[in-house]
Write a protein that holds these residues in place. Structure first.
Motif: not given
Length: 100
Positions: A16, A19, A23, A59-60, A62-65, A67, A95
């Motif tokens: 976490g 990530r 981010l 993973h980020l 997949e979460m949509g945060l 591209r 997307e």
């Protein structure tokens, strides 16, 4: 079974943290970054393998945060935070792997 591991080498909390650091770097950058550029901006991320960073970024995504897109000039995948894209006026509704 004795001697059998779960395959997890890193705690959920540590993943976490990776990530959130990733981010944060992407959200602060005006341009799209490669994995090596992301790693070079944080001393905690620097020793992480490229494969592990790709999983963290995946993973980020997949979460949509975040591209991703392939940079024509670099010939590599680059990543950008969706929040920064919205701030810069990109249409991020659909997307796709458009060029950033």
């Amino acid at each position: 079974m004795p001697g059998r591991s779960t395959g997890r080498k890193m705690s959920v909390e540590k993943e976490g943290e990776l990530r959130m650091r990733t981010l944060s770097i992407l959200a602060d950058s005006d341009e799209a970054l490669t994995i090596d550029e992301i790693k070079s901006r944080d001393f905690i991320l620097a020793p992480i393998t490229t494969q592990k960073m790709a999983r963290v970024i995946g993973h980020l995504i997949e979460m949509g945060l975040v591209r991703k897109a392939k940079s024509k000039s670099l010939g590599r995948m680059v990543y950008k935070a969706v929040s920064k894209m919205v701030e810069q006026g990109y249409d991020v509704e659909e997307e796709n792997d458009a060029d950033i």
